[in-house]
Design a protein around this motif. Structure first.
Motif, mmCIF file in Angstrom:
data_model
loop_
_atom_site.group_PDB
_atom_site.id
_atom_site.type_symbol
_atom_site.label_atom_id
_atom_site.label_comp_id
_atom_site.label_asym_id
_atom_site.label_seq_id
_atom_site.Cartn_x
_atom_site.Cartn_y
_atom_site.Cartn_z
ATOM 1 N N THR A 119 12.422 46.246 85.738
ATOM 2 C CA THR A 119 13.504 45.278 85.924
ATOM 3 C C THR A 119 14.592 45.509 84.881
ATOM 4 O O THR A 119 15.550 46.221 85.121
ATOM 5 N N VAL A 120 14.423 44.932 83.694
ATOM 6 C CA VAL A 120 15.387 45.107 82.607
ATOM 7 C C VAL A 120 14.674 45.834 81.472
ATOM 8 O O VAL A 120 13.656 45.359 80.966
ATOM 9 N N LEU A 121 15.178 46.985 81.074
ATOM 10 C CA LEU A 121 14.548 47.769 80.016
ATOM 11 C C LEU A 121 14.449 46.957 78.725
ATOM 12 O O LEU A 121 15.339 46.161 78.406
ATOM 13 N N THR A 122 13.357 47.172 77.970
ATOM 14 C CA THR A 122 13.144 46.386 76.753
ATOM 15 C C THR A 122 14.158 46.673 75.656
ATOM 16 O O THR A 122 14.237 45.937 74.674
ATOM 17 N N SER A 123 14.938 47.740 75.808
ATOM 18 C CA SER A 123 15.978 48.036 74.821
ATOM 19 C C SER A 123 17.269 47.275 75.098
ATOM 20 O O SER A 123 18.227 47.358 74.317
ATOM 21 N N LEU A 124 17.307 46.519 76.194
ATOM 22 C CA LEU A 124 18.526 45.811 76.589
ATOM 23 C C LEU A 124 18.425 44.324 76.283
ATOM 24 O O LEU A 124 17.355 43.717 76.418
ATOM 25 N N ASP A 125 19.554 43.729 75.922
ATOM 26 C CA ASP A 125 19.641 42.281 75.779
ATOM 27 C C ASP A 125 20.774 41.769 76.656
ATOM 28 O O ASP A 125 21.373 42.528 77.439
ATOM 29 N N ALA A 126 21.082 40.480 76.544
ATOM 30 C CA ALA A 126 22.087 39.873 77.416
ATOM 31 C C ALA A 126 23.456 40.533 77.250
ATOM 32 O O ALA A 126 24.198 40.689 78.229
ATOM 33 N N GLY A 127 23.781 40.937 76.034
ATOM 34 C CA GLY A 127 25.053 41.609 75.813
ATOM 35 C C GLY A 127 25.139 42.941 76.522
ATOM 36 O O GLY A 127 26.183 43.311 77.076
ATOM 37 N N ASP A 128 24.036 43.670 76.516
ATOM 38 C CA ASP A 128 24.003 44.951 77.223
ATOM 39 C C ASP A 128 24.158 44.747 78.727
ATOM 40 O O ASP A 128 24.859 45.516 79.405
ATOM 41 N N LEU A 129 23.499 43.728 79.266
ATOM 42 C CA LEU A 129 23.628 43.446 80.698
ATOM 43 C C LEU A 129 25.068 43.076 81.050
ATOM 44 O O LEU A 129 25.604 43.521 82.073
ATOM 45 N N ALA A 189 10.013 47.323 64.627
ATOM 46 C CA ALA A 189 10.406 47.091 66.015
ATOM 47 C C ALA A 189 11.095 48.311 66.607
ATOM 48 O O ALA A 189 11.144 48.469 67.824
ATOM 49 N N ASP A 190 11.669 49.190 65.764
ATOM 50 C CA ASP A 190 12.428 50.355 66.223
ATOM 51 C C ASP A 190 13.555 49.880 67.150
ATOM 52 O O ASP A 190 14.255 48.945 66.829
ATOM 53 N N ASP A 191 13.732 50.505 68.334
ATOM 54 C CA ASP A 191 14.832 50.110 69.211
ATOM 55 C C ASP A 191 14.406 49.080 70.243
ATOM 56 O O ASP A 191 15.146 48.765 71.165
ATOM 57 N N GLN A 192 13.198 48.532 70.104
ATOM 58 C CA GLN A 192 12.731 47.489 71.007
ATOM 59 C C GLN A 192 13.233 46.139 70.497
ATOM 60 O O GLN A 192 12.913 45.728 69.382
ATOM 61 N N LYS A 193 13.999 45.451 71.317
ATOM 62 C CA LYS A 193 14.598 44.197 70.871
ATOM 63 C C LYS A 193 13.711 42.986 71.155
ATOM 64 O O LYS A 193 13.973 41.892 70.674
ATOM 65 N N ARG A 194 12.666 43.174 71.962
ATOM 66 C CA ARG A 194 11.781 42.066 72.327
ATOM 67 C C ARG A 194 10.342 42.557 72.197
ATOM 68 O O ARG A 194 9.859 43.271 73.057
ATOM 69 N N VAL A 195 9.670 42.175 71.110
ATOM 70 C CA VAL A 195 8.356 42.737 70.814
ATOM 71 C C VAL A 195 7.307 41.632 70.647
ATOM 72 O O VAL A 195 7.622 40.454 70.495
#
Length: 234
Positions: A119-129, A189-195
């Motif tokens: 669905t939405v990659l874990t590297s993305l947040d609302a701003g990226d969407l 967390a590296d580049d994962q914004k939701r861990v």
């Protein structure tokens, strides 16, 4: 002696065949499955998968197919001969593509691969969407695409840790939830914004966890795997 299985895929994100084999052997010895993605697959192809996978080890082929329906269906048929447990496809590919993929997987009967919608990659947040023209929150977009994937016959979903509970509420136990963005306590967390930690994710309702850099970037991958297995067993 029967090896204990843990609901974990070790993400092997390297094009180097020898390194991948070493990590796969460590994972298999601990009762973990292996996840092979685009970086490995582009470098080594199907034969590379056969070379690194120990017989009986669960295989997650994370290739995230996204193309016209006929092409994706053909790709599913080609990948299915490797007997993966899971194959990923992008839910954003639309209903015709998703249905074609599900139909192609069904041709393999009882040994068919299970399809997971991305669905939405874990590297993305609302701003990226928002930058891609998607309005609303990450959770809203995840639920929208998840519903589409499930309605079109997919078996499960890739989801960020914080999405486990909303997806369980929406679909109940019938949908497999495979969760990346897992970091043992104290890990970066590296580049994962939701861990989330392994224990937290399983308690929230994850079916499978995907753990990569905390294992493959560790000074001692075998020690890292053992620590994760102990946390899950506890």
């Amino acid at each position: 002696m029967t090896r204990r299985r843990h609901p974990v895929f070790c993400a092997i994100d390297t094009p180097d065949l020898a390194n991948a084999k070493a990590l796969a052997d460590i994972a298999a010895a601990a009762g973990f499955g292996i996840k092979l993605g685009k970086e490995f697959f582009a470098a080594n192809g199907p034969q590379g998968v056969r070379d690194v996978r120990e017989p009986g080890t669960p295989l997650f082929l994370d290739v995230k197919f996204h193309d016209i329906p006929n092409t994706v269906a053909g790709a599913i048929r080609s990948a299915a001969v490797l007997a993966p447990t899971f194959i990923t496809i992008h839910a954003a590919g639309g209903p015709a593509m998703l249905r074609a993929a599900a139909a192609a997987a069904a041709e393999f009967g009882q040994v068919r691969p299970k399809l997971l919608g991305v669905t939405v990659l874990t590297s993305l947040d609302a701003g990226d969407l928002a930058a891609t023209g998607v309005t609303g929150s990450v959770e809203q977009q995840v639920l929208r695409l998840a519903r589409l994937a499930v309605d079109c016959g997919l078996d499960g979903l890739i989801c960020a840790p914080q999405e486990i509970m909303p997806l369980r509420a929406a679909f109940g136990p019938k949908v497999q939830l495979v969760v990346p963005g897992i970091r043992p306590a104290g890990s970066k967390a590296d580049d994962q914004k939701r861990v989330m930690t392994p224990r937290e994710a399983l308690e929230a309702g994850a079916d499978w966890l995907v753990i990569g850099r905390p294992i493959n970037a560790a000074p001692d991958p075998a020690k890292a795997v053992a620590a994760i297995a102990a946390e899950i067993a506890a």
